[in-house]
Design an enzyme around this catalytic site. Structure first.
Site, PDB file in Angstrom:
ATOM      1  CG  ASN A   9       4.256  -2.761  -4.037  1.00 56.99           C
ATOM      2  OD1 ASN A   9       3.567  -3.627  -4.571  1.00 56.99           O
ATOM      3  ND2 ASN A   9       5.183  -3.044  -3.128  1.00 56.99           N
ATOM      4  CD1 TRP A  10      -1.591  -0.403  -6.228  1.00 53.62           C
ATOM      5  CD2 TRP A  10      -3.175  -1.616  -7.252  1.00 53.62           C
ATOM      6  NE1 TRP A  10      -2.301   0.442  -7.055  1.00 53.62           N
ATOM      7  CE2 TRP A  10      -3.281  -0.280  -7.692  1.00 53.62           C
ATOM      8  CE3 TRP A  10      -4.062  -2.557  -7.770  1.00 53.62           C
ATOM      9  CZ2 TRP A  10      -4.233   0.139  -8.618  1.00 53.62           C
ATOM     10  CZ3 TRP A  10      -5.019  -2.148  -8.691  1.00 53.62           C
ATOM     11  CH2 TRP A  10      -5.096  -0.812  -9.110  1.00 53.62           C
ATOM     12  CE  LYS A  11       3.531  -3.000   0.315  1.00 59.78           C
ATOM     13  NZ  LYS A  11       4.195  -2.976   1.577  1.00 59.78           N
ATOM     14  CG  HIS A  94       8.941  -4.772  -1.925  1.00 57.74           C
ATOM     15  ND1 HIS A  94       8.651  -5.204  -0.649  1.00 57.74           N
ATOM     16  CD2 HIS A  94       8.432  -3.526  -2.038  1.00 57.74           C
ATOM     17  CE1 HIS A  94       7.986  -4.236  -0.021  1.00 57.74           C
ATOM     18  NE2 HIS A  94       7.835  -3.210  -0.849  1.00 57.74           N
ATOM     19  CD  GLU A  96       6.008  -6.039   1.743  1.00 59.03           C
ATOM     20  OE1 GLU A  96       5.367  -6.325   0.710  1.00 59.03           O
ATOM     21  OE2 GLU A  96       5.791  -5.012   2.414  1.00 59.03           O
ATOM     22  CD  GLU A 166      10.127   0.551  -0.929  1.00 61.33           C
ATOM     23  OE1 GLU A 166       9.122   1.255  -1.018  1.00 61.33           O
ATOM     24  OE2 GLU A 166      10.087  -0.690  -1.008  1.00 61.33           O
ATOM     25  N   GLY A 172       5.212   0.235   5.730  1.00 62.39           N
ATOM     26  CA  GLY A 172       3.954  -0.228   6.314  1.00 62.39           C
ATOM     27  C   GLY A 172       3.840   0.028   7.810  1.00 62.39           C
ATOM     28  CB  SER A 213       5.242   5.236   6.243  1.00 59.48           C
ATOM     29  OG  SER A 213       5.152   3.933   6.804  1.00 59.48           O
ATOM     30  N   GLY A 234       3.225   2.144  -0.956  1.00 62.12           N
ATOM     31  CA  GLY A 234       2.470   0.917  -0.688  1.00 62.12           C
ATOM     32  C   GLY A 234       1.054   1.252  -0.273  1.00 62.12           C
ATOM     33  N   GLY A 235       0.790   1.258   1.032  1.00 58.71           N
ATOM     34  CA  GLY A 235      -0.560   1.428   1.562  1.00 58.71           C
ATOM     35  C   GLY A 235      -1.334   2.588   0.951  1.00 58.71           C
TER      36      GLY A 235
HETATM   37  C1  PEP Z   1       6.295  -0.530  -0.085  1.00 55.79           C
HETATM   38  O1  PEP Z   1       5.841  -1.620   0.212  1.00 55.79           O
HETATM   39  O2  PEP Z   1       7.036  -0.422  -1.076  1.00 55.79           O
HETATM   40  C2  PEP Z   1       5.954   0.602   0.737  1.00 55.79           C
HETATM   41  C3  PEP Z   1       6.674   1.671   0.630  1.00 55.79           C
HETATM   42  O3  PEP Z   1       4.886   0.440   1.592  1.00 55.79           O
HETATM   43  P1  PEP Z   1       4.207   1.595   2.496  1.00 55.79           P
HETATM   44  O4  PEP Z   1       4.073   2.823   1.627  1.00 55.79           O
HETATM   45  O5  PEP Z   1       2.882   1.037   2.881  1.00 55.79           O
HETATM   46  O6  PEP Z   1       5.108   1.824   3.640  1.00 55.79           O
END
Ligand code: PEP
Length: 253
Positions: A9-11, A94, A96, A166, A172, A213, A234-235
């Site tokens: 997920n590049w957001k 998600h 967010e 999640e 994050g 994470s 994500g990141g």
């Molecule tokens: C996400 O936003 O779906 C996510 C899991 O982010 P991160 O891996 O950065 O925690």
């Protein structure tokens, strides 16, 4: 046997040019990994360019959102058919989007139905806040999110769903859940509520990812758990070596 699925997920990151170069850099490494479904979810403006780069590969493309209406006066929104022109997957609900853009279990449900009607694979995100976690409400929260978010889904289509667990406190933050804790949420709450909705056999077929994470360093801890079928990343999905290593760890699980 469920095929693991690792999605990035590049957001709200990467212009079209930046997206192209990230895909160039990781495509060969990803293509060499077998036995895992690999999915990239760039922002909307990059979907066309990335879909062209992924043609003829076994790497899937996903959007990060969609609207449930077919078309019309919904300024700024993207219709399911527009997503389905390029994508095979779509992330829905998600945390967010729930936190910043007013998404509810009801809108998640509308989006899930819209995605399935357009033969998109929904990656449906659920998870509790830190407050809910600390007060022992994780089970209650994820059960509610799943039963309302997936209400009315045709059991014949349900096996194709992907659920991403999640915990919001892990997204994050660099503070991932432990593999054992995440697996317990899947085994004790998520798969059982899927079984109530769709039957035991279908619940056993539905892939459930962990997200929060995930990195190359901790991926194996999650993928070695019996109920965890991959990750929503994500990141680390913005870093070529990290994302390829995470997908590789899933292929060994
Ligand atoms: C996400 O936003 O779906 C996510 C899991 O982010 P991160 O891996 O950065 O925690």
């Amino acid at each position: 046997m469920r095929t693991p699925i690792v999605a990035g997920n590049w957001k709200m990151n990467k212009t079209v040019e930046e997206a192209r170069s990230l895909v160039f850099s990781m495509s060969l490494g990803l293509r060499e990994i077998k036995g895992v479904e690999k999915v990239l979810c760039p922002p909307f403006p990059a979907l066309l360019a990335v879909s062209a780069l992924l043609q003829g590969t076994d790497i899937g493309l996903g959007a990060q959102n969609l609207h449930w209406e077919e078309k019309g006066a919904f300024t700024g929104e993207v219709a399911p058919a527009m997503v389905a022109e390029f994508c095979q997957y779509v992330i829905i609900g998600h945390s967010e989007r729930r936190a910043y853009f007013g998404e509810t279990d009801q809108t998640v449900n509308q989006k899930v139905h819209a995605a399935l009607a357009h033969d998109l694979t929904p990656i449906v995100c659920v998870g509790e806040t830190v407050k809910e976690y600390e007060s022992g409400r994780t089970g209650e929260i994820v059960r509610r999110q799943i039963s309302l978010g997936l209400a009315g889904v045709d059991p014949a289509k349900a096996a194709g769903l992907v659920v991403a667990y999640e915990p919001i406190w892990a997204i994050g933050t660099g503070k991932a859940s432990s593999g054992e804790n995440a697996n317990a949420v899947l085994a004790d709450y998520i798969r059982p509520v899927l079984a109530e909705l769709f039957g035991v056999e279908t619940a056993q077929a539905i892939r459930i990812q962990y997200g929060g994470s995930v990195t190359a360093a901790n991926a194996e801890e999650f993928f070695s758990q019996p109920d965890i079928d991959g990750a929503l990343v994500g990141g680390a999905s913005l870093k070529k070596d990290e994302f390829v290593a995470i997908a590789r760890a899933a292929s060994k699980s």
